[in-house]
Design an enzyme around this catalytic site. Structure first.
Site, PDB file in Angstrom:
ATOM      1  N   ARG A 209       0.845  -1.207   0.000  1.00  0.00           N
ATOM      2  CA  ARG A 209       0.000   0.000   0.000  1.00  0.00           C
ATOM      3  C   ARG A 209       0.879   1.254   0.000  1.00  0.00           C
ATOM      4  O   ARG A 209       0.564   2.247  -0.655  1.00  0.00           O
ATOM      5  CB  ARG A 209      -0.938  -0.016   1.217  1.00  0.00           C
ATOM      6  CG  ARG A 209      -2.068  -1.020   1.054  1.00  0.00           C
ATOM      7  CD  ARG A 209      -3.096  -0.893   2.160  1.00  0.00           C
ATOM      8  NE  ARG A 209      -2.752  -1.653   3.339  1.00  0.00           N
ATOM      9  CZ  ARG A 209      -3.241  -2.864   3.632  1.00  0.00           C
ATOM     10  NH1 ARG A 209      -4.114  -3.442   2.835  1.00  0.00           N
ATOM     11  NH2 ARG A 209      -2.883  -3.487   4.740  1.00  0.00           N
ATOM     12  N   PHE A 225     -11.472  -3.867  -6.159  1.00  0.00           N
ATOM     13  CA  PHE A 225     -11.422  -4.824  -5.046  1.00  0.00           C
ATOM     14  C   PHE A 225     -10.841  -4.107  -3.810  1.00  0.00           C
ATOM     15  O   PHE A 225      -9.870  -4.546  -3.216  1.00  0.00           O
ATOM     16  CB  PHE A 225     -10.574  -6.060  -5.392  1.00  0.00           C
ATOM     17  CG  PHE A 225     -10.965  -6.727  -6.684  1.00  0.00           C
ATOM     18  CD1 PHE A 225     -12.065  -7.577  -6.746  1.00  0.00           C
ATOM     19  CD2 PHE A 225     -10.243  -6.485  -7.855  1.00  0.00           C
ATOM     20  CE1 PHE A 225     -12.417  -8.205  -7.937  1.00  0.00           C
ATOM     21  CE2 PHE A 225     -10.598  -7.109  -9.057  1.00  0.00           C
ATOM     22  CZ  PHE A 225     -11.688  -7.970  -9.096  1.00  0.00           C
ATOM     23  N   ASP A 247     -15.895  -2.289  -4.906  1.00  0.00           N
ATOM     24  CA  ASP A 247     -15.915  -3.612  -4.258  1.00  0.00           C
ATOM     25  C   ASP A 247     -17.343  -4.147  -4.332  1.00  0.00           C
ATOM     26  O   ASP A 247     -18.293  -3.370  -4.336  1.00  0.00           O
ATOM     27  CB  ASP A 247     -15.469  -3.502  -2.791  1.00  0.00           C
ATOM     28  CG  ASP A 247     -14.990  -4.837  -2.234  1.00  0.00           C
ATOM     29  OD1 ASP A 247     -13.762  -5.020  -2.098  1.00  0.00           O
ATOM     30  OD2 ASP A 247     -15.847  -5.700  -1.946  1.00  0.00           O
ATOM     31  N   ASP A 297      -6.678  -5.844  -6.950  1.00  0.00           N
ATOM     32  CA  ASP A 297      -6.302  -6.784  -5.879  1.00  0.00           C
ATOM     33  C   ASP A 297      -7.451  -7.761  -5.637  1.00  0.00           C
ATOM     34  O   ASP A 297      -8.095  -7.719  -4.590  1.00  0.00           O
ATOM     35  CB  ASP A 297      -5.967  -5.991  -4.600  1.00  0.00           C
ATOM     36  CG  ASP A 297      -5.444  -6.888  -3.487  1.00  0.00           C
ATOM     37  OD1 ASP A 297      -4.993  -8.009  -3.780  1.00  0.00           O
ATOM     38  OD2 ASP A 297      -5.492  -6.455  -2.310  1.00  0.00           O
ATOM     39  N   CYS A 337      -3.351 -13.361  -5.313  1.00  0.00           N
ATOM     40  CA  CYS A 337      -3.052 -14.002  -4.024  1.00  0.00           C
ATOM     41  C   CYS A 337      -3.382 -15.489  -4.081  1.00  0.00           C
ATOM     42  O   CYS A 337      -3.566 -16.133  -3.060  1.00  0.00           O
ATOM     43  CB  CYS A 337      -3.791 -13.309  -2.885  1.00  0.00           C
ATOM     44  SG  CYS A 337      -5.582 -13.348  -3.057  1.00  0.00           S
TER      45      CYS A 337
HETATM   46  N1  SAH Z   1      -7.039  -4.444  -1.509  1.00  0.00           N
HETATM   47  C1  SAH Z   1      -7.740  -4.785  -0.283  1.00  0.00           C
HETATM   48  C2  SAH Z   1      -8.010  -6.268  -0.159  1.00  0.00           C
HETATM   49  C3  SAH Z   1      -8.846  -6.845  -1.283  1.00  0.00           C
HETATM   50  S1  SAH Z   1      -9.533  -8.389  -0.923  1.00  0.00           S
HETATM   51  C4  SAH Z   1      -6.959  -4.237   0.902  1.00  0.00           C
HETATM   52  O1  SAH Z   1      -5.842  -3.709   0.725  1.00  0.00           O
HETATM   53  O2  SAH Z   1      -7.463  -4.317   2.023  1.00  0.00           O
HETATM   54  C5  SAH Z   1     -10.581  -8.694  -2.261  1.00  0.00           C
HETATM   55  C6  SAH Z   1     -11.866  -7.902  -2.268  1.00  0.00           C
HETATM   56  O3  SAH Z   1     -12.557  -8.219  -3.474  1.00  0.00           O
HETATM   57  C7  SAH Z   1     -12.858  -8.179  -1.161  1.00  0.00           C
HETATM   58  O4  SAH Z   1     -13.131  -6.996  -0.475  1.00  0.00           O
HETATM   59  C8  SAH Z   1     -14.131  -8.688  -1.862  1.00  0.00           C
HETATM   60  O5  SAH Z   1     -15.322  -8.193  -1.283  1.00  0.00           O
HETATM   61  C9  SAH Z   1     -13.955  -8.148  -3.235  1.00  0.00           C
HETATM   62  N2  SAH Z   1     -14.607  -8.891  -4.330  1.00  0.00           N
HETATM   63  C10 SAH Z   1     -14.722 -10.225  -4.494  1.00  0.00           C
HETATM   64  N3  SAH Z   1     -15.302 -10.524  -5.683  1.00  0.00           N
HETATM   65  C11 SAH Z   1     -15.572  -9.328  -6.293  1.00  0.00           C
HETATM   66  C12 SAH Z   1     -16.141  -8.965  -7.536  1.00  0.00           C
HETATM   67  N4  SAH Z   1     -16.545  -9.889  -8.404  1.00  0.00           N
HETATM   68  N5  SAH Z   1     -16.248  -7.657  -7.819  1.00  0.00           N
HETATM   69  C13 SAH Z   1     -15.832  -6.708  -6.959  1.00  0.00           C
HETATM   70  N6  SAH Z   1     -15.265  -7.004  -5.765  1.00  0.00           N
HETATM   71  C14 SAH Z   1     -15.141  -8.293  -5.434  1.00  0.00           C
END
Ligand code: SAH
Length: 393
Positions: A209, A225, A247, A297, A337
């Site tokens: 980050r 995401f 998200d 992400d 991940c």
């Molecule tokens: N970058 C974030 C972590 C991301 S985790 C951080 O630094 O904290 C992945 C995220 O993707 C989750 O919040 C989940 O709700 C979201 N997600 C999962 N499938 C998705 C989709 N199809 N479209 C949008 N978001 C999604």
């Protein structure tokens, strides 16, 4: 102690200190060990190989606690936990950050155990039947070695099913609020410990980050995401002109908005989109929107090696859309991940996505999981998070 005898020629991985014994490697079980009970592991030639926990329901039939002949008791767990704390002591002293992964499963020689620290609360995840079998000892050892009195359990993860375990969530001891305010770098983040994803926060992206934020000054940023806005807060704090956070979880976005507010970073140029990224990015492309920095992400598309092919299509799709929405000279910060997908394959997928988008790209940086998520040299599977910072030429 009951025994696990391996097939001839299947000793190699253990001799190289890899901690997993797959079902196909097992010749026979002597005795009747319970799910999760410790067994002594021997090669076909009667050579002692280690002490493992026995998982009769999982393809990973055994997980090594120790390669030595020793008791798996309170003293053993205290030593392992002490070593895990020592591994992180120096890096923890260097910052004021208050959210840390203290125990990272196999990579800390404690298969199936994850422990995160948020201020004065430990959040524990027990993922294997072996760790479950030793639960009481592990908790006592954690109390004794960390000195943290508040422990909450978040063993509500799918992988427990593979181990024949049901989910468990709840207070173990002390008192634990629904949410805590942790520090990461210059910022504070609200973490909801008792429900939602992971143990409440994606600690593995801490360093990334800060690295990503360096590209955001004066830029229009799209954080896809976004979860609770980790990258968004760092980008705004570093002077991003505009940050759009997307998200599928409305709850996560609400916390993200609060996190921006808590840090005094609210402005008229923040946008919050609760939507499926695959659909909404297409819509943005059709609307002709564009950005200088795009962060991707996504969640784990391939939890195991078997799902890699389907996952690859997901990564390709999302990165292709990313390149299309990126302005020339812009930067794509893209992650995977999925433990089952190698770094080399991920790079190939991103390269294919650029090609299909008609874009040329240069890798500026390679990113990995944070330093409190170490990777055992004998356990390359522990390296699950990889990222690329690619400049679109
Ligand atoms: N970058 C974030 C972590 C991301 S985790 C951080 O630094 O904290 C992945 C995220 O993707 C989750 O919040 C989940 O709700 C979201 N997600 C999962 N499938 C998705 C989709 N199809 N479209 C949008 N978001 C999604």
């Amino acid at each position: 102690m009951n025994k696990m005898i391996l097939k001839s020629g299947k000793e190699k991985a253990l001799l190289q200190k890899h901690p997993w014994i797959f079902s196909g490697a097992v010749q026979e079980i002597q005795g009747e060990p319970a799910n999760g009970e410790s067994v002594a592991v021997y090669g076909s030639n009667q050579q002692f190989l280690g002490i493992a926990s026995y998982s009769p329901y999982s393809q990973i039939r055994g997980r090594i606690w120790s390669f030595k002949e020793e008791a798996i008791d309170l003293a053993f767990f205290r030593m392992r936990i002490r070593n895990a704390l020592a591994r992180r002591a120096q890096i923890r002293e260097m910052t004021e950050d208050s959210g840390w992964r203290l125990i990272h499963g196999e990579s800390d020689l404690l298969p199936g155990l994850v422990v995160d620290l948020y201020n004065d609360v430990l959040v524990v995840q027990i993922l294997s039947s072996g760790a479950e079998y030793c639960r009481e000892m592990i908790i006592e050892a954690l109390l004794l070695e960390t000195g943290v009195a508040n422990i909450f359990e978040r063993s509500d993860v799918d992988v427990r099913k593979l181990e024949g375990l049901v989910p468990r969530v709840g207070l173990i001891c002390g008192s634990v609020p629904d949410s805590v305010l942790i520090r990461e770098g210059k910022y504070q983040f609200q973490v909801h410990l008792k429900e939602g994803q992971k143990t409440g926060f994606y600690l593995d992206q801490r360093e990334n980050r800060q690295i990503a934020a360096r590209y955001c000054t004066g830029k229009d940023v799209l954080n896809v995401f976004s979860f609770t806005g980790g990258f968004s807060v760092h980008a705004l704090g570093n002077g991003a002109r505009m940050v759009v956070s997307m998200d599928s979880s409305q709850e996560a976005l609400a916390v993200a908005q609060e996190n921006v507010k808590i840090n005094g970073l609210e402005n008229e140029n923040t946008e919050w989109i609760a939507a499926d990224a695959f659909q909404h990015l297409r819509k943005m492309r059709d609307q002709g929107r564009s950005f200088d920095v795009i962060i991707l992400d996504p969640p784990k598309f391939a939890p195991t090696a078997a799902q890699v092919e389907r996952a690859a299509r997901g990564y390709k799709d999302i990165n292709l859309l990313g390149f299309k929405l990126l302005r020339p000279g812009g930067v794509l910060i893209t992650f995977s991940c999925s433990g089952g997908l190698t770094e080399a394959l991920f790079q190939k997928i991103v390269a294919d996505a650029a090609l299909d988008a008609g874009a040329d790209g240069m890798i500026l940086e390679r990113l990995h999981q944070g330093i409190d998520h170490p990777v055992g040299l004998a356990f390359p599977e522990g390296a699950y998070l990889k990222g690329l910072i690619v400049r679109k030429d």
